[in-house]
Design a protein around this motif. Structure first.
Motif, PDB file in Angstrom:
ATOM      1  N   ARG A   1       0.729  -1.174  -0.121  1.00  0.00           N
ATOM      2  CA  ARG A   1       0.012  -0.183   0.111  1.00  0.00           C
ATOM      3  C   ARG A   1       0.914   1.331  -0.192  1.00  0.00           C
ATOM      4  O   ARG A   1       0.659   2.092  -0.647  1.00  0.00           O
ATOM      5  N   GLU A   2       1.949   1.245   0.875  1.00  0.00           N
ATOM      6  CA  GLU A   2       2.833   2.429   0.856  1.00  0.00           C
ATOM      7  C   GLU A   2       3.469   2.435  -0.443  1.00  0.00           C
ATOM      8  O   GLU A   2       3.533   3.701  -0.915  1.00  0.00           O
ATOM      9  N   LEU A   3       4.001   1.358  -1.100  1.00  0.00           N
ATOM     10  CA  LEU A   3       4.697   1.603  -2.354  1.00  0.00           C
ATOM     11  C   LEU A   3       3.610   2.198  -3.331  1.00  0.00           C
ATOM     12  O   LEU A   3       4.050   3.066  -4.266  1.00  0.00           O
ATOM     13  N   ALA A   4       2.340   1.756  -3.545  1.00  0.00           N
ATOM     14  CA  ALA A   4       1.273   2.388  -4.291  1.00  0.00           C
ATOM     15  C   ALA A   4       1.114   3.916  -4.185  1.00  0.00           C
ATOM     16  O   ALA A   4       1.288   4.672  -5.218  1.00  0.00           O
ATOM     17  N   VAL A   5       1.266   4.139  -2.997  1.00  0.00           N
ATOM     18  CA  VAL A   5       1.075   5.885  -2.623  1.00  0.00           C
ATOM     19  C   VAL A   5       2.290   6.497  -3.117  1.00  0.00           C
ATOM     20  O   VAL A   5       2.043   7.578  -3.687  1.00  0.00           O
TER      21      VAL A   5
ATOM     22  N   CYS B   1       4.178   5.471  -5.401  1.00  0.00           N
ATOM     23  CA  CYS B   1       4.200   5.489  -7.150  1.00  0.00           C
ATOM     24  C   CYS B   1       3.322   6.241  -7.676  1.00  0.00           C
ATOM     25  O   CYS B   1       2.998   6.553  -8.926  1.00  0.00           O
ATOM     26  N   GLY B   2       1.982   6.636  -6.818  1.00  0.00           N
ATOM     27  CA  GLY B   2       0.917   7.240  -7.664  1.00  0.00           C
ATOM     28  C   GLY B   2      -0.071   6.137  -8.131  1.00  0.00           C
ATOM     29  O   GLY B   2      -0.691   6.518  -9.230  1.00  0.00           O
ATOM     30  N   TRP B   3      -0.247   4.745  -7.893  1.00  0.00           N
ATOM     31  CA  TRP B   3      -0.895   3.905  -8.386  1.00  0.00           C
ATOM     32  C   TRP B   3      -1.782   3.198  -7.548  1.00  0.00           C
ATOM     33  O   TRP B   3      -1.636   3.325  -6.345  1.00  0.00           O
ATOM     34  N   SER B   4      -2.490   2.140  -7.863  1.00  0.00           N
ATOM     35  CA  SER B   4      -3.552   1.518  -6.922  1.00  0.00           C
ATOM     36  C   SER B   4      -2.591   0.360  -6.321  1.00  0.00           C
ATOM     37  O   SER B   4      -1.735  -0.012  -6.825  1.00  0.00           O
ATOM     38  N   GLU B   5      -3.099   0.280  -5.168  1.00  0.00           N
ATOM     39  CA  GLU B   5      -2.457  -1.184  -4.679  1.00  0.00           C
ATOM     40  C   GLU B   5      -2.716  -2.326  -5.181  1.00  0.00           C
ATOM     41  O   GLU B   5      -1.537  -3.173  -5.214  1.00  0.00           O
ATOM     42  N   SER B   6      -4.027  -2.384  -6.085  1.00  0.00           N
ATOM     43  CA  SER B   6      -3.832  -3.890  -6.620  1.00  0.00           C
ATOM     44  C   SER B   6      -2.947  -3.756  -7.927  1.00  0.00           C
ATOM     45  O   SER B   6      -2.339  -4.983  -8.273  1.00  0.00           O
ATOM     46  N   LYS B   7      -2.495  -2.982  -8.476  1.00  0.00           N
ATOM     47  CA  LYS B   7      -1.296  -2.690  -9.389  1.00  0.00           C
ATOM     48  C   LYS B   7      -0.018  -3.279  -8.924  1.00  0.00           C
ATOM     49  O   LYS B   7       0.591  -4.071  -9.602  1.00  0.00           O
TER      50      LYS B   7
END
Length: 282
Positions: free
Chosen positions: A32-36, A38-44
């Protein structure tokens, strides 16, 4: 996305996904933190980590930047680009005949300035005579059951090998001595091939080294490979032609080539072994 139909490609994708997952874990952040960051969804993030979605070059850069591992991005990007074509099936390349296979590397040969070639099985294609090439390609065609276009394939190989006469390019060959003794053709054809090899050794832009049977080796004999400049390696196996472009892979093969080159003999010592192979034909 379903698994790739090629198990080799799918394995390469899974290895890339595993490396990205390790980078994230080493950074101590969640998906989740990675997604934040990177600016994309956690599912990605999850799809990429589980090899369900192949990442783009931009995705890899963002991933590494988010994990303070930007120095790992070049290797990962190269791995990502080669995952789909790192292992090109020989059967697919050869199903329309061997001529196409010879022509497929024409542009690469024209673009390359420095070639480093190690061979442990046959005289390298660069140095083959038409007769020897015909014997080798006929053997491949018979074994693979491909269309018989050996004459066209030999002609294509000879055209491709014209780069050898371009003094602006440099060639360094390391051959196992056994290559001089393997009999894949008639004694007359092999004698002509060995004589041609002696002639090629006079070219100013060509260096030929032979690893004697008796050499104290730093590395064991290994499958044939070719290094193109410092950017690409072709490593051949029975069922595939592996194209390696990751900087770490190219560096690994470069180190191997240097180790093998160091135990090779050149000049008069190499010529003596070729002469010995010629005498053995009698």
């Amino acid at each position: 996305m379903p698994p790739h139909p090629s198990s080799r490609v799918q394995t390469a994708r899974e290895e890339l996904a595993g490396r990205l997952r390790e980078i994230r874990k080493d950074a101590g952040i969640s998906g989740r933190e990675l997604a934040v960051r990177c600016g994309w969804s956690e599912s990605k993030s999850s799809r990429i980590e589980n090899a369900r979605t192949p990442p783009s070059d931009a995705d890899i850069k963002a991933w590494c930047r988010a994990c303070a591992a930007g120095d790992q991005a070049p290797d990962l990007i190269a791995a990502n680009r080669q995952s789909a074509d790192a292992h090109v099936q020989w059967r697919r390349l050869q199903r329309s005949g061997l001529r196409r296979l010879q022509e497929s590397t024409g542009d690469l040969y024209q673009q390359t300035k420095s070639f480093r070639v190690y061979v442990s099985d046959v005289i390298p294609g660069f140095l083959q005579t038409p007769g020897y090439a015909a014997a080798v390609l006929s053997s491949i065609a018979h074994f693979r059951g491909t269309p018989d276009d050996v004459s066209d394939a030999v002609a294509a190989r000879m055209r491709r090998n014209e780069v050898l006469s371009n003094g602006a390019r440099r060639f360094s060959f390391v051959l196992e001595e056994s290559v001089l003794r393997y009999r894949l053709c008639s004694a007359e054809t092999m004698a002509a091939q060995l004589g041609h090899l002696l002639g090629v050794m006079d070219l100013q832009n060509v260096a030929v080294g032979l690893i004697p049977f008796s050499a104290q080796r730093a590395l064991w004999p290994m499958p044939t490979f070719t290094i193109f400049d410092d950017t690409r390696v072709h490593a051949d196996t029975l069922d595939a032609a592996a194209t390696l472009t990751q900087p770490s892979q190219v560096e690994l093969y470069s180190r191997a080539f240097e180790r093998l080159r160091q135990v090779a003999v050149r000049g008069a010592a190499a010529r003596s072994r070729i002469a010995g192979a010629l005498a053995f034909l009698d």
